[in-house]
Motif scaffolding. Structure first.
Motif, mmCIF file in Angstrom:
data_model
loop_
_atom_site.group_PDB
_atom_site.id
_atom_site.type_symbol
_atom_site.label_atom_id
_atom_site.label_comp_id
_atom_site.label_asym_id
_atom_site.label_seq_id
_atom_site.Cartn_x
_atom_site.Cartn_y
_atom_site.Cartn_z
ATOM 1 N N SER A 1 46.359 36.396 46.083
ATOM 2 C CA SER A 1 45.336 35.977 45.394
ATOM 3 C C SER A 1 45.133 36.420 43.719
ATOM 4 C CB SER A 1 43.630 36.470 45.856
ATOM 5 O OG SER A 1 43.237 37.652 45.911
ATOM 6 N N THR A 2 46.100 36.795 42.972
ATOM 7 C CA THR A 2 45.877 37.483 41.931
ATOM 8 C C THR A 2 45.917 36.442 41.201
ATOM 9 O OG1 THR A 2 47.242 39.734 42.605
ATOM 10 C CG2 THR A 2 47.258 38.598 40.209
ATOM 11 N N CYS A 3 47.366 34.805 41.281
ATOM 12 C CA CYS A 3 46.585 33.981 40.405
ATOM 13 C C CYS A 3 45.416 33.343 40.225
ATOM 14 C CB CYS A 3 47.761 33.155 40.734
ATOM 15 S SG CYS A 3 49.554 33.555 40.623
ATOM 16 N N ARG A 4 45.391 33.182 40.963
ATOM 17 C CA ARG A 4 43.605 32.238 41.523
ATOM 18 C C ARG A 4 42.887 32.922 40.770
ATOM 19 N NH1 ARG A 4 41.903 29.779 46.752
ATOM 20 N NH2 ARG A 4 44.028 28.726 46.226
ATOM 21 N N ASP A 5 42.688 34.335 40.926
ATOM 22 C CA ASP A 5 42.166 35.272 40.560
ATOM 23 C C ASP A 5 42.496 35.324 39.277
ATOM 24 O OD1 ASP A 5 40.473 36.071 42.888
ATOM 25 O OD2 ASP A 5 41.768 37.675 42.813
ATOM 26 N N SER A 6 43.288 35.570 38.080
ATOM 27 C CA SER A 6 43.420 35.212 37.227
ATOM 28 C C SER A 6 42.722 33.753 36.300
ATOM 29 C CB SER A 6 44.952 35.763 36.627
ATOM 30 O OG SER A 6 45.534 37.017 37.067
ATOM 31 N N ALA A 7 43.223 33.385 36.780
ATOM 32 C CA ALA A 7 43.161 31.938 36.783
ATOM 33 C C ALA A 7 41.030 31.495 36.013
ATOM 34 C CB ALA A 7 43.506 30.603 37.560
ATOM 35 N N LEU B 1 36.790 31.946 29.016
ATOM 36 C CA LEU B 1 37.166 30.985 27.240
ATOM 37 C C LEU B 1 35.516 30.309 28.039
ATOM 38 C CD1 LEU B 1 40.729 29.260 28.272
ATOM 39 C CD2 LEU B 1 40.104 30.520 26.113
ATOM 40 N N MET B 2 34.777 30.319 29.008
ATOM 41 C CA MET B 2 33.893 29.435 28.670
ATOM 42 C C MET B 2 32.666 30.645 28.023
ATOM 43 S SD MET B 2 32.498 26.797 29.611
ATOM 44 C CE MET B 2 30.898 26.355 29.538
ATOM 45 N N SER B 3 32.644 31.917 28.226
ATOM 46 C CA SER B 3 31.402 32.733 27.708
ATOM 47 C C SER B 3 32.920 32.906 26.158
ATOM 48 C CB SER B 3 31.794 34.511 28.320
ATOM 49 O OG SER B 3 32.824 34.586 28.228
ATOM 50 N N GLY B 4 33.044 32.834 24.949
ATOM 51 C CA GLY B 4 33.328 32.837 24.730
ATOM 52 C C GLY B 4 32.699 31.405 24.302
ATOM 53 N N LEU C 1 39.541 34.163 36.263
ATOM 54 C CA LEU C 1 38.985 35.149 34.548
ATOM 55 C C LEU C 1 38.920 34.051 33.617
ATOM 56 C CD1 LEU C 1 37.581 37.896 34.375
ATOM 57 C CD2 LEU C 1 40.108 38.553 34.166
ATOM 58 N N LEU C 2 40.543 33.543 33.461
ATOM 59 C CA LEU C 2 40.119 33.114 32.101
ATOM 60 C C LEU C 2 39.603 32.627 31.837
ATOM 61 C CD1 LEU C 2 42.298 32.661 29.585
ATOM 62 C CD2 LEU C 2 43.403 30.580 31.342
#
Length: 93
Positions: A63-69, A76-79, A71-72
């Motif tokens: 799930s590393t790629c999915r978790d990273s996506a 982005l949304m919080s920024g 998180l990104l």
């Protein structure tokens, strides 16, 4: 603009994004394969998408790629929409 102008503009925009669609499909195969099946297609029935993505599921190792996506996307949304400032005003009359 007429309807024909809009169709011409849409076709031009689709031609510009076409070279990127293979990259997007591959990235989706490692993160969200069910969503990636619809890239570049007009409309697919849900059963056809599920059947096509079942073969893509094998490319997800963990799930590393999915978790990273996720998180990104959250960063982005919080920024773009700060939590401590009122960033949207909506009034219903």
């Amino acid at each position: 603009m007429t309807g024909a102008d809009h169709i011409r503009r849409l076709d031009a925009l689709k031609a510009l994004r076409a070279p990127l669609e293979s990259f997007w499909r591959e990235a989706y195969q490692y993160t969200f394969p069910l969503r990636g099946e619809k890239i570049g297609s007009e409309a697919l029935p849900a059963d056809a998408v599920r059947a096509a993505s079942s073969a893509s599921q094998a490319r997800i190792y963990d799930s590393t790629c999915r978790d990273s996506a996720k998180l990104l996307a959250a960063n982005l949304m919080s920024g773009m929409t700060p939590a401590h400032v009122k960033w949207l005003g909506l009034e219903i009359n």
